[in-house]
Design a protein around this motif. Structure first.
Motif, PDB file in Angstrom:
ATOM      1  N   ASP A  93       0.832  -1.210   0.000  1.00  0.00           N
ATOM      2  CA  ASP A  93       0.000   0.000   0.000  1.00  0.00           C
ATOM      3  C   ASP A  93       0.867   1.262   0.000  1.00  0.00           C
ATOM      4  OD1 ASP A  93      -2.307  -1.520  -0.023  1.00  0.00           O
ATOM      5  OD2 ASP A  93      -2.715  -1.274   2.125  1.00  0.00           O
ATOM      6  N   GLN A  94       1.922   1.260   0.804  1.00  0.00           N
ATOM      7  CA  GLN A  94       2.819   2.418   0.859  1.00  0.00           C
ATOM      8  C   GLN A  94       3.554   2.610  -0.469  1.00  0.00           C
ATOM      9  OE1 GLN A  94       3.188   4.720   3.385  1.00  0.00           O
ATOM     10  NE2 GLN A  94       1.380   3.685   4.187  1.00  0.00           N
ATOM     11  N   CYS A  95       3.980   1.508  -1.077  1.00  0.00           N
ATOM     12  CA  CYS A  95       4.685   1.585  -2.368  1.00  0.00           C
ATOM     13  C   CYS A  95       3.758   2.073  -3.471  1.00  0.00           C
ATOM     14  CB  CYS A  95       5.254   0.218  -2.738  1.00  0.00           C
ATOM     15  SG  CYS A  95       6.622  -0.308  -1.697  1.00  0.00           S
ATOM     16  N   LEU A  96       2.528   1.592  -3.473  1.00  0.00           N
ATOM     17  CA  LEU A  96       1.566   2.025  -4.486  1.00  0.00           C
ATOM     18  C   LEU A  96       1.222   3.504  -4.327  1.00  0.00           C
ATOM     19  CD1 LEU A  96      -0.769  -1.093  -4.654  1.00  0.00           C
ATOM     20  CD2 LEU A  96       0.938  -0.365  -6.340  1.00  0.00           C
ATOM     21  N   ALA A  97       1.169   3.974  -3.082  1.00  0.00           N
ATOM     22  CA  ALA A  97       0.918   5.404  -2.848  1.00  0.00           C
ATOM     23  C   ALA A  97       2.074   6.240  -3.400  1.00  0.00           C
ATOM     24  CB  ALA A  97       0.717   5.664  -1.360  1.00  0.00           C
ATOM     25  N   ALA A  98       3.300   5.799  -3.174  1.00  0.00           N
ATOM     26  CA  ALA A  98       4.473   6.513  -3.695  1.00  0.00           C
ATOM     27  C   ALA A  98       4.472   6.485  -5.218  1.00  0.00           C
ATOM     28  CB  ALA A  98       5.755   5.885  -3.147  1.00  0.00           C
ATOM     29  N   SER A  99       4.118   5.350  -5.797  1.00  0.00           N
ATOM     30  CA  SER A  99       4.071   5.212  -7.246  1.00  0.00           C
ATOM     31  C   SER A  99       2.990   6.114  -7.850  1.00  0.00           C
ATOM     32  CB  SER A  99       3.800   3.746  -7.600  1.00  0.00           C
ATOM     33  OG  SER A  99       3.766   3.565  -8.982  1.00  0.00           O
ATOM     34  N   ALA A 100       1.842   6.212  -7.201  1.00  0.00           N
ATOM     35  CA  ALA A 100       0.738   7.038  -7.708  1.00  0.00           C
ATOM     36  C   ALA A 100       1.122   8.513  -7.775  1.00  0.00           C
ATOM     37  CB  ALA A 100      -0.503   6.844  -6.835  1.00  0.00           C
ATOM     38  N   VAL A 101       1.863   8.989  -6.784  1.00  0.00           N
ATOM     39  CA  VAL A 101       2.310  10.380  -6.784  1.00  0.00           C
ATOM     40  C   VAL A 101       3.169  10.653  -8.019  1.00  0.00           C
ATOM     41  CG1 VAL A 101       3.766  12.063  -5.585  1.00  0.00           C
ATOM     42  CG2 VAL A 101       2.154  10.668  -4.283  1.00  0.00           C
ATOM     43  N   ILE A 102       4.088   9.744  -8.302  1.00  0.00           N
ATOM     44  CA  ILE A 102       4.983   9.918  -9.448  1.00  0.00           C
ATOM     45  C   ILE A 102       4.205   9.817 -10.762  1.00  0.00           C
ATOM     46  CG2 ILE A 102       6.905   8.854 -10.695  1.00  0.00           C
ATOM     47  CD1 ILE A 102       8.061   8.301  -7.831  1.00  0.00           C
ATOM     48  N   GLU A 103       3.272   8.880 -10.827  1.00  0.00           N
ATOM     49  CA  GLU A 103       2.451   8.761 -12.035  1.00  0.00           C
ATOM     50  C   GLU A 103       1.686  10.055 -12.298  1.00  0.00           C
ATOM     51  OE1 GLU A 103      -0.060   5.300 -11.846  1.00  0.00           O
ATOM     52  OE2 GLU A 103       1.667   3.985 -11.533  1.00  0.00           O
ATOM     53  N   ASN A 104       1.089  10.619 -11.250  1.00  0.00           N
ATOM     54  CA  ASN A 104       0.294  11.845 -11.399  1.00  0.00           C
ATOM     55  C   ASN A 104       1.157  13.049 -11.764  1.00  0.00           C
ATOM     56  OD1 ASN A 104      -2.123  10.541 -10.841  1.00  0.00           O
ATOM     57  ND2 ASN A 104      -1.973  10.948  -8.652  1.00  0.00           N
ATOM     58  N   GLU A 105       2.325  13.155 -11.158  1.00  0.00           N
ATOM     59  CA  GLU A 105       3.174  14.326 -11.371  1.00  0.00           C
ATOM     60  C   GLU A 105       4.053  14.227 -12.615  1.00  0.00           C
ATOM     61  OE1 GLU A 105       5.441  15.106  -7.839  1.00  0.00           O
ATOM     62  OE2 GLU A 105       3.640  15.450  -6.628  1.00  0.00           O
ATOM     63  N   MET A 106       4.529  13.022 -12.921  1.00  0.00           N
ATOM     64  CA  MET A 106       5.554  12.879 -13.970  1.00  0.00           C
ATOM     65  C   MET A 106       5.134  11.986 -15.134  1.00  0.00           C
ATOM     66  SD  MET A 106       8.879  12.534 -11.497  1.00  0.00           S
ATOM     67  CE  MET A 106      10.043  13.029 -12.756  1.00  0.00           C
ATOM     68  N   GLU A 107       4.003  11.315 -15.005  1.00  0.00           N
ATOM     69  CA  GLU A 107       3.543  10.365 -16.021  1.00  0.00           C
ATOM     70  C   GLU A 107       4.573   9.279 -16.314  1.00  0.00           C
ATOM     71  OE1 GLU A 107       1.817  12.188 -19.456  1.00  0.00           O
ATOM     72  OE2 GLU A 107       0.581  13.527 -18.250  1.00  0.00           O
ATOM     73  N   VAL A 108       5.215   8.817 -15.253  1.00  0.00           N
ATOM     74  CA  VAL A 108       6.141   7.690 -15.320  1.00  0.00           C
ATOM     75  C   VAL A 108       5.512   6.587 -14.468  1.00  0.00           C
ATOM     76  CG1 VAL A 108       8.438   6.840 -14.688  1.00  0.00           C
ATOM     77  CG2 VAL A 108       8.174   9.135 -15.662  1.00  0.00           C
ATOM     78  N   TYR A 109       5.454   5.387 -15.018  1.00  0.00           N
ATOM     79  CA  TYR A 109       4.754   4.285 -14.363  1.00  0.00           C
ATOM     80  C   TYR A 109       5.750   3.293 -13.770  1.00  0.00           C
ATOM     81  CZ  TYR A 109       1.062   6.586 -16.788  1.00  0.00           C
ATOM     82  OH  TYR A 109       0.210   7.557 -17.224  1.00  0.00           O
ATOM     83  N   ILE A 110       5.787   3.260 -12.444  1.00  0.00           N
ATOM     84  CA  ILE A 110       6.700   2.390 -11.700  1.00  0.00           C
ATOM     85  C   ILE A 110       5.866   1.327 -10.996  1.00  0.00           C
ATOM     86  CG2 ILE A 110       8.394   2.247  -9.833  1.00  0.00           C
ATOM     87  CD1 ILE A 110       9.120   5.183 -10.493  1.00  0.00           C
ATOM     88  N   LEU A 111       6.209   0.073 -11.230  1.00  0.00           N
ATOM     89  CA  LEU A 111       5.497  -1.033 -10.607  1.00  0.00           C
ATOM     90  C   LEU A 111       6.342  -1.599  -9.468  1.00  0.00           C
ATOM     91  CD1 LEU A 111       3.133  -3.065 -10.583  1.00  0.00           C
ATOM     92  CD2 LEU A 111       4.506  -4.476 -12.122  1.00  0.00           C
ATOM     93  N   PRO A 112       5.855  -1.523  -8.224  1.00  0.00           N
ATOM     94  CA  PRO A 112       6.553  -2.162  -7.111  1.00  0.00           C
ATOM     95  C   PRO A 112       6.075  -3.610  -6.959  1.00  0.00           C
ATOM     96  CG  PRO A 112       4.790  -0.768  -6.282  1.00  0.00           C
ATOM     97  CD  PRO A 112       4.763  -0.666  -7.775  1.00  0.00           C
ATOM     98  N   ARG A 113       7.005  -4.517  -6.771  1.00  0.00           N
ATOM     99  CA  ARG A 113       6.702  -5.929  -6.512  1.00  0.00           C
ATOM    100  C   ARG A 113       7.258  -6.268  -5.134  1.00  0.00           C
ATOM    101  NH1 ARG A 113       3.301  -8.570  -9.586  1.00  0.00           N
ATOM    102  NH2 ARG A 113       4.513 -10.423  -9.233  1.00  0.00           N
ATOM    103  N   VAL A 114       6.385  -6.341  -4.145  1.00  0.00           N
ATOM    104  CA  VAL A 114       6.796  -6.537  -2.752  1.00  0.00           C
ATOM    105  C   VAL A 114       6.956  -8.024  -2.465  1.00  0.00           C
ATOM    106  CG1 VAL A 114       6.130  -6.196  -0.337  1.00  0.00           C
ATOM    107  CG2 VAL A 114       5.666  -4.402  -2.021  1.00  0.00           C
ATOM    108  N   ARG A 115       8.060  -8.345  -1.782  1.00  0.00           N
ATOM    109  CA  ARG A 115       8.283  -9.721  -1.322  1.00  0.00           C
ATOM    110  C   ARG A 115       9.022  -9.681   0.008  1.00  0.00           C
ATOM    111  NH1 ARG A 115      13.410 -11.887  -2.122  1.00  0.00           N
ATOM    112  NH2 ARG A 115      14.778 -10.695  -3.481  1.00  0.00           N
ATOM    113  N   VAL A 116       8.924 -10.784   0.752  1.00  0.00           N
ATOM    114  CA  VAL A 116       9.586 -10.896   2.049  1.00  0.00           C
ATOM    115  C   VAL A 116      11.007 -11.410   1.847  1.00  0.00           C
ATOM    116  CG1 VAL A 116       9.531 -12.042   4.299  1.00  0.00           C
ATOM    117  CG2 VAL A 116       7.402 -11.278   3.237  1.00  0.00           C
ATOM    118  N   GLU A 117      11.926 -10.826   2.554  1.00  0.00           N
ATOM    119  CA  GLU A 117      13.340 -11.233   2.524  1.00  0.00           C
ATOM    120  C   GLU A 117      13.457 -12.728   2.800  1.00  0.00           C
ATOM    121  OE1 GLU A 117      17.365 -10.338   2.250  1.00  0.00           O
ATOM    122  OE2 GLU A 117      16.194  -8.667   3.019  1.00  0.00           O
ATOM    123  N   GLY A 118      14.192 -13.419   1.949  1.00  0.00           N
ATOM    124  CA  GLY A 118      14.464 -14.837   2.169  1.00  0.00           C
ATOM    125  C   GLY A 118      13.373 -15.776   1.686  1.00  0.00           C
ATOM    126  N   VAL A 119      12.262 -15.239   1.186  1.00  0.00           N
ATOM    127  CA  VAL A 119      11.184 -16.087   0.680  1.00  0.00           C
ATOM    128  C   VAL A 119      11.266 -16.084  -0.836  1.00  0.00           C
ATOM    129  CG1 VAL A 119       8.685 -16.398   0.509  1.00  0.00           C
ATOM    130  CG2 VAL A 119       9.699 -15.586   2.649  1.00  0.00           C
TER     131      VAL A 119
END
Length: 89
Positions: free
Chosen positions: A59-85
């Motif tokens: 949720d935090q990563c998607l919020a950060a990505s949305a700000v950049i999409e709205n301001e810069m029209e650059v689309y960044i996809l975060p893929r969250v995973r747990v360390e060691g999994v």
């Protein structure tokens, strides 16, 4: 050497801003570049420590990505995973 990306400098700035924003929101994560998905400008693996809630981190990563999409029209996809999994897709 391929065709330059539409605004390499803008992409670099957007990714830098995303990384900084994510580290402010979730200080203990590690980020690594991934091969971008077809419709995204950049994809980052966001690696959270064991015990951290993946959904909250996403949720935090998607919020950060949305700000950049709205301001810069650059689309960044975060893929969250747990360390060691290791997940098979």
């Amino acid at each position: 050497m391929g065709t330059p990306y539409r605004g390499d400098q803008q992409l670099a700035l957007a990714v830098t801003r995303f990384i900084e924003d994510v580290h402010q929101r979730i200080p203990r994560v590690r980020l690594e570049p991934m091969t971008p998905y077809e419709d995204e400008d950049f994809t980052l693996s966001v690696i959270v420590p064991s015990g951290m809630d993946e959904e909250v981190a996403l949720d935090q990563c998607l919020a950060a990505s949305a700000v950049i999409e709205n301001e810069m029209e650059v689309y960044i996809l975060p893929r969250v995973r747990v360390e060691g999994v290791d997940r098979k897709s």
